[in-house]
Motif scaffolding. Structure first.
Motif, PDB file in Angstrom:
ATOM      1  N   VAL A   1       0.834  -1.206   0.000  1.00 42.41           N
ATOM      2  CA  VAL A   1       0.000   0.000   0.000  1.00 42.41           C
ATOM      3  C   VAL A   1       0.866   1.253   0.000  1.00 42.41           C
ATOM      4  CG1 VAL A   1      -1.951  -1.094   1.160  1.00 42.41           C
ATOM      5  CG2 VAL A   1      -0.166   0.011   2.527  1.00 42.41           C
ATOM      6  N   LEU A   2       0.290   2.331  -0.519  1.00 37.81           N
ATOM      7  CA  LEU A   2       0.966   3.626  -0.561  1.00 37.81           C
ATOM      8  C   LEU A   2       0.482   4.490   0.595  1.00 37.81           C
ATOM      9  CD1 LEU A   2       0.387   3.904  -4.324  1.00 37.81           C
ATOM     10  CD2 LEU A   2       2.664   4.342  -3.391  1.00 37.81           C
ATOM     11  N   ARG A   3       1.434   5.171   1.232  1.00 35.19           N
ATOM     12  CA  ARG A   3       1.105   6.088   2.321  1.00 35.19           C
ATOM     13  C   ARG A   3       1.751   7.440   2.048  1.00 35.19           C
ATOM     14  NH1 ARG A   3       2.520   3.607   8.055  1.00 35.19           N
ATOM     15  NH2 ARG A   3       1.599   5.616   8.602  1.00 35.19           N
ATOM     16  N   ALA A   4       1.026   8.513   2.333  1.00 31.66           N
ATOM     17  CA  ALA A   4       1.575   9.858   2.156  1.00 31.66           C
ATOM     18  C   ALA A   4       2.654  10.109   3.204  1.00 31.66           C
ATOM     19  CB  ALA A   4       0.470  10.896   2.276  1.00 31.66           C
TER      20      ALA A   4
ATOM     21  N   PRO B   1      -6.286  17.499  -0.862  1.00 36.29           N
ATOM     22  CA  PRO B   1      -7.422  16.679  -0.414  1.00 36.29           C
ATOM     23  C   PRO B   1      -7.063  15.201  -0.308  1.00 36.29           C
ATOM     24  CG  PRO B   1      -7.613  17.101  -2.748  1.00 36.29           C
ATOM     25  CD  PRO B   1      -6.396  17.861  -2.283  1.00 36.29           C
ATOM     26  N   PRO B   2      -7.724  14.467   0.578  1.00 33.10           N
ATOM     27  CA  PRO B   2      -7.540  13.012   0.617  1.00 33.10           C
ATOM     28  C   PRO B   2      -7.860  12.412  -0.749  1.00 33.10           C
ATOM     29  CG  PRO B   2      -8.702  13.760   2.569  1.00 33.10           C
ATOM     30  CD  PRO B   2      -8.630  14.936   1.645  1.00 33.10           C
ATOM     31  N   MET B   3      -7.040  11.471  -1.184  1.00 32.86           N
ATOM     32  CA  MET B   3      -7.198  10.887  -2.508  1.00 32.86           C
ATOM     33  C   MET B   3      -8.051   9.627  -2.507  1.00 32.86           C
ATOM     34  SD  MET B   3      -5.460  12.519  -5.020  1.00 32.86           S
ATOM     35  CE  MET B   3      -6.162  14.051  -4.405  1.00 32.86           C
ATOM     36  N   ALA B   4      -8.122   8.948  -1.368  1.00 33.93           N
ATOM     37  CA  ALA B   4      -8.868   7.689  -1.303  1.00 33.93           C
ATOM     38  C   ALA B   4     -10.281   7.938  -0.792  1.00 33.93           C
ATOM     39  CB  ALA B   4      -8.153   6.698  -0.386  1.00 33.93           C
TER      40      ALA B   4
ATOM     41  N   VAL C   1     -16.081  20.904   3.937  1.00 31.92           N
ATOM     42  CA  VAL C   1     -16.322  21.297   5.319  1.00 31.92           C
ATOM     43  C   VAL C   1     -15.973  20.167   6.280  1.00 31.92           C
ATOM     44  CG1 VAL C   1     -18.066  22.091   6.957  1.00 31.92           C
ATOM     45  CG2 VAL C   1     -18.134  22.882   4.589  1.00 31.92           C
ATOM     46  N   ASP C   2     -16.174  18.917   5.843  1.00 27.31           N
ATOM     47  CA  ASP C   2     -15.884  17.770   6.699  1.00 27.31           C
ATOM     48  C   ASP C   2     -14.435  17.780   7.167  1.00 27.31           C
ATOM     49  OD1 ASP C   2     -18.457  16.956   6.309  1.00 27.31           O
ATOM     50  OD2 ASP C   2     -17.971  15.496   4.746  1.00 27.31           O
ATOM     51  N   TRP C   3     -13.538  18.244   6.292  1.00 28.60           N
ATOM     52  CA  TRP C   3     -12.116  18.245   6.629  1.00 28.60           C
ATOM     53  C   TRP C   3     -11.660  19.597   7.143  1.00 28.60           C
ATOM     54  CZ3 TRP C   3     -10.843  13.466   6.829  1.00 28.60           C
ATOM     55  CH2 TRP C   3     -11.382  12.549   5.931  1.00 28.60           C
ATOM     56  N   VAL C   4     -12.040  20.653   6.443  1.00 27.35           N
ATOM     57  CA  VAL C   4     -11.538  21.979   6.780  1.00 27.35           C
ATOM     58  C   VAL C   4     -12.070  22.456   8.121  1.00 27.35           C
ATOM     59  CG1 VAL C   4     -11.386  24.372   6.002  1.00 27.35           C
ATOM     60  CG2 VAL C   4     -11.312  22.521   4.341  1.00 27.35           C
ATOM     61  N   GLY C   5     -13.243  21.962   8.514  1.00 30.63           N
ATOM     62  CA  GLY C   5     -13.810  22.360   9.792  1.00 30.63           C
ATOM     63  C   GLY C   5     -12.890  22.050  10.954  1.00 30.63           C
ATOM     64  N   GLY C   6     -12.070  21.017  10.811  1.00 34.31           N
ATOM     65  CA  GLY C   6     -11.133  20.651  11.866  1.00 34.31           C
ATOM     66  C   GLY C   6      -9.786  21.316  11.708  1.00 34.31           C
ATOM     67  N   GLY C   7      -9.649  22.181  10.713  1.00 34.24           N
ATOM     68  CA  GLY C   7      -8.397  22.889  10.507  1.00 34.24           C
ATOM     69  C   GLY C   7      -7.437  22.135   9.606  1.00 34.24           C
ATOM     70  N   ALA C   8      -6.351  22.835   9.243  1.00 34.64           N
ATOM     71  CA  ALA C   8      -5.358  22.265   8.336  1.00 34.64           C
ATOM     72  C   ALA C   8      -4.700  21.023   8.927  1.00 34.64           C
ATOM     73  CB  ALA C   8      -4.298  23.318   8.012  1.00 34.64           C
TER      74      ALA C   8
ATOM     75  N   ALA D   1      -5.597  13.444   7.890  1.00 32.98           N
ATOM     76  CA  ALA D   1      -6.454  12.586   7.070  1.00 32.98           C
ATOM     77  C   ALA D   1      -5.686  12.047   5.867  1.00 32.98           C
ATOM     78  CB  ALA D   1      -7.685  13.363   6.608  1.00 32.98           C
ATOM     79  N   VAL D   2      -4.884  12.912   5.246  1.00 31.01           N
ATOM     80  CA  VAL D   2      -4.088  12.483   4.086  1.00 31.01           C
ATOM     81  C   VAL D   2      -3.005  11.500   4.518  1.00 31.01           C
ATOM     82  CG1 VAL D   2      -2.535  13.249   2.249  1.00 31.01           C
ATOM     83  CG2 VAL D   2      -4.543  14.623   2.829  1.00 31.01           C
ATOM     84  N   LEU D   3      -2.334  11.796   5.627  1.00 31.96           N
ATOM     85  CA  LEU D   3      -1.253  10.929   6.100  1.00 31.96           C
ATOM     86  C   LEU D   3      -1.754   9.564   6.567  1.00 31.96           C
ATOM     87  CD1 LEU D   3       0.873  13.531   8.119  1.00 31.96           C
ATOM     88  CD2 LEU D   3       1.432  12.522   5.902  1.00 31.96           C
ATOM     89  N   SER D   4      -3.017   9.487   6.929  1.00 33.11           N
ATOM     90  CA  SER D   4      -3.563   8.217   7.419  1.00 33.11           C
ATOM     91  C   SER D   4      -4.104   7.331   6.294  1.00 33.11           C
ATOM     92  CB  SER D   4      -4.676   8.483   8.437  1.00 33.11           C
ATOM     93  OG  SER D   4      -5.791   9.099   7.809  1.00 33.11           O
ATOM     94  N   GLU D   5      -4.119   7.847   5.080  1.00 32.01           N
ATOM     95  CA  GLU D   5      -4.652   7.073   3.954  1.00 32.01           C
ATOM     96  C   GLU D   5      -3.801   5.846   3.652  1.00 32.01           C
ATOM     97  OE1 GLU D   5      -6.842   9.670   0.713  1.00 32.01           O
ATOM     98  OE2 GLU D   5      -4.786  10.336   0.972  1.00 32.01           O
ATOM     99  N   ARG D   6      -4.459   4.822   3.156  1.00 38.39           N
ATOM    100  CA  ARG D   6      -3.790   3.627   2.651  1.00 38.39           C
ATOM    101  C   ARG D   6      -4.344   3.376   1.254  1.00 38.39           C
ATOM    102  NH1 ARG D   6      -1.938   5.033   6.668  1.00 38.39           N
ATOM    103  NH2 ARG D   6      -1.279   3.855   8.515  1.00 38.39           N
ATOM    104  N   ILE D   7      -3.504   3.508   0.260  1.00 42.60           N
ATOM    105  CA  ILE D   7      -3.967   3.389  -1.123  1.00 42.60           C
ATOM    106  C   ILE D   7      -3.291   2.201  -1.798  1.00 42.60           C
ATOM    107  CG2 ILE D   7      -4.097   4.536  -3.368  1.00 42.60           C
ATOM    108  CD1 ILE D   7      -4.112   7.197  -1.925  1.00 42.60           C
TER     109      ILE D   7
END
Length: 220
Positions: free
Chosen positions: A88-91, A99-102, A110-117, A123-129
């Motif tokens: 798997v690929l990880r950022a 933005p999250p790619m997966a 708003v789902d992401w930006v509401g919690g700040g940068a 969220a991106v770093l936790s992705e598994r692609i």
């Protein structure tokens, strides 16, 4: 009358020539800027290795991403690497409002930006692609991916709202010999235009040069 027409044609010729010279100067300036960026890239990557027993791979990746964004004038980007098992690929590096790619193609900004940068980055770093999955996964198969119309391209994530909306995207594989070790992804040119084939060539060049350094940084 003939003399007046000749003078008019001559004037138009000079105007056309002047415009052509202006375009050429613009192209030369652009090429010089790209050359300066590439020289800076090579120098900075070399600095990471100079005299270091242990190379900080994350520092190296962030420098590579910095220059990748500059040379193709992208507003955001990320570098994904395969895990040790190569499954798997990880950022490992993220910059800008990337933005999250997966996952869903119809998420809300708003789902992401509401919690700040910070939350967006996490969220991106936790992705598994997986290989072959979406934009990143397809580039991991070994070919550069250029997305010019994300509305019609199922490989591109789609978010409602302007903050994370992908207008154009570009992904290039990072190869060491015949093996893909990661992917560089950039989204949304800063000038609002779509990425071009020239941008694709430039990003492929960055990915090719960086892959060797990244490979050896993981061995040290």
């Amino acid at each position: 009358m003939i003399c007046v027409v000749s003078i008019s044609l001559l004037a138009l010729t000079f105007v056309g020539l002047a415009l052509h010279i202006v375009r050429l100067r613009g192209e030369v300036n652009r090429l010089l800027q790209e050359k300066q960026v590439m020289v800076g890239f090579v120098h900075d990557v070399g600095e990471v290795f100079a005299g270091a027993e242990d190379v900080d791979t994350d520092l190296l990746l962030n420098r590579v991403l910095f220059y990748a964004l500059r040379i193709v004038r992208a507003s955001a980007g990320a570098i994904y690497l395969f895990d040790k098992e190569g499954k798997v690929l990880r950022a490992r590096a993220v910059a800008g409002m990337f933005p999250p790619m997966a996952g869903t193609r119809n998420g809300s900004s708003v789902d992401w930006v509401g919690g700040g940068a910070k939350r967006l980055r996490e969220a991106v770093l936790s992705e598994r692609i997986k290989e072959g999955e979406g934009l990143v996964g397809e580039a991991a198969l070994g070919g550069c991916v250029l997305v010019e119309d994300p509305e019609r391209d199922p490989r591109a994530p789609r978010y409602s709202g302007d903050l994370l909306e992908v207008h154009t995207a570009l992904a290039a594989p990072m190869r060491f010999h015949d093996r893909v070790i990661g992917v560089i992804v950039v989204v949304n040119r800063a000038d609002g235009n779509a990425f071009t084939r020239s941008d694709r060539t430039l990003l492929e060049s960055i990915a090719e040069q960086a892959s060797v350094s990244v490979h050896f940084s993981q061995l040290r």
